[in-house]
Design an enzyme around this catalytic site. Sequence first.
Site, PDB file in Angstrom:
ATOM      1  N   GLU A 103      49.504 -12.814 -53.735  1.00 53.16           N
ATOM      2  CA  GLU A 103      48.025 -12.400 -53.756  1.00 53.16           C
ATOM      3  C   GLU A 103      47.966 -11.220 -55.022  1.00 53.16           C
ATOM      4  OE1 GLU A 103      46.113 -12.187 -49.803  1.00 53.16           O
ATOM      5  OE2 GLU A 103      46.567 -14.414 -49.719  1.00 53.16           O
TER       6      GLU A 103
ATOM      7  N   ASN B 102      51.952 -16.489 -55.543  1.00 53.57           N
ATOM      8  CA  ASN B 102      51.053 -17.384 -54.742  1.00 53.57           C
ATOM      9  C   ASN B 102      49.895 -16.562 -54.426  1.00 53.57           C
ATOM     10  OD1 ASN B 102      50.805 -19.475 -52.540  1.00 53.57           O
ATOM     11  ND2 ASN B 102      50.826 -17.712 -51.043  1.00 53.57           N
TER      12      ASN B 102
ATOM     13  N   HIS C 224      43.038 -22.467 -48.991  1.00 56.42           N
ATOM     14  CA  HIS C 224      42.136 -22.591 -47.908  1.00 56.42           C
ATOM     15  C   HIS C 224      40.743 -22.640 -48.352  1.00 56.42           C
ATOM     16  CE1 HIS C 224      45.210 -20.324 -45.742  1.00 56.42           C
ATOM     17  NE2 HIS C 224      45.524 -19.476 -46.815  1.00 56.42           N
TER      18      HIS C 224
ATOM     19  N   ASP D 100      44.128 -25.585 -45.608  1.00 62.72           N
ATOM     20  CA  ASP D 100      43.544 -25.747 -44.377  1.00 62.72           C
ATOM     21  C   ASP D 100      41.961 -25.978 -45.157  1.00 62.72           C
ATOM     22  OD1 ASP D 100      42.737 -23.001 -44.867  1.00 62.72           O
ATOM     23  OD2 ASP D 100      44.148 -22.304 -43.248  1.00 62.72           O
TER      24      ASP D 100
END
Length: 477
Positions: A182, A223, A259, A289
């Site tokens: 991030e 990532n 996400h 998710d």
Amino acid sequence: MRTDVGKRPLDQRLLGPGKNLARHRTSLRLTAALAVLLLTTAGAAALSAARPASAATSLKSLAEAKGRYFGTAMTQNMLSNSTVTTLAGQQFDMVTPGNEMKWDTTEPSNGSFNFGPGDQIVSFAQSHGMRVRGHNLVWHSQLPSWVSSLPLNQVQSVMENHITTEVTHYKGQAYAWDVVNEPFNDNGSLRQDAFYNAMGSGYIADAIRTAHAADPNAKLYLNDYNIEGENAKSNAMYSLVQSLLAQGVPINGVGLESHFILGQVPSSLLANMQRFAARGVDVAVTELDDRIQLPATSANLAQQATDFSTVVSDCLQVSRCVGVSQWGVGDADSWIPSAFSGYGAATMFDQNYQPKPAYNAVVTALGGSNGGGGGGGSCSATYQETQQWNGVFNGQVTITAGSSAISSWTSTVTLGSGQVISATWNGNPTWPQANVMVMKPASSNSNLAAGQSTSFGFTVKTSNGNYSAPAVTCSTP
Ligand code: XIL
């Protein structure tokens, strides 16, 4: 593969008394639907509350057949829940530690390392033949305050020591590392965290080079979230990758956390994956998710099936998309309810680790459909007993379209001995044999969008106490 000794009692109970298990085993392997039948049949409700998914069809075996992995995130506390460990071992072939390899766990104070929790995840993975994604080395979050309060001129050596020590500890055991996690703000600027403040943007190249020196075989990733579609943040990641490659920095891949919010998988996901792949790096869906505002309705779950299916089919269309990992095994261990108030139900398995429509849709997207597939569409069927009383039970079959829309479907329901169907709803039945019902859609539930589900139901009378689940399949014209 199946562990036959362990599975036999379950199979035998589901097949019902007097059934020949060996003969049925062949048909078990044939269809995803029948495999899921084993999971969802209420006839198995007498078993322990949460039953693991069948080993006959698994996300990992289907993914592996496509040259991919299917991973999950696991935390230490999940290792003592045998429902979770069994399901994880059956379905997934990659594990990302949810928290155990982050800085606050691995180096809580300067120079003092703790790899105990991470080692437990690795040993679980190894004993189940699963690979490990190391997560993560450098991140602004879950970073102990001693790091962010260091004098700026000490941060680089501390960062390098942290990376070297951790990557060396897991050398040969972590297939890949999220080296920097991030790094971007949503507007595409770099986050002004302890590392950026001390070293400027060069900390990223330095971190990757340091990790490479410690384990030259590990795949090294950047990532981030909100870089799944084409936008300012993914553009910035793209430019960064381009510049790192131009400097000869050994970056291998970009992790798209994924996400998602229900119904909001970006339409540019595929194009975005393709542009990174074309630039010469792998891509991976690292933390998938799809959160739903609770309580989740059946329409929500159908949309979620579409969302999961889209992500998986997009990955399959990009040869450098190496795999998909879900963040958690099931809704019961997902981070979503605690991180996003009012949201949940974000994974493919429900609170009791039963497969949801998203699971069936992913099986189908991975080519595991039992459907005919003709006309470009396929479908899968799962059975659930909804009610049982003296000598009678109600069954419900959920039909889920695969990765493309279908305009019709045909489901076959094969009854067990002593069973007769006395009523049906939401479909048009015909009876080619006394114990076989062929169900075609009613006009209202014929057309299904990709991943969308519908259901029909029936009442079964049993003359001999055989409540075992009828076998169900789905095919498309
Ligand atoms: C989450 C964990 O799942 C939680 O248990 C923890 O409290 C916070 O972090 N992006 C990442 C993951 O890269 O490490 C995060 O994991 C979720 C968002």
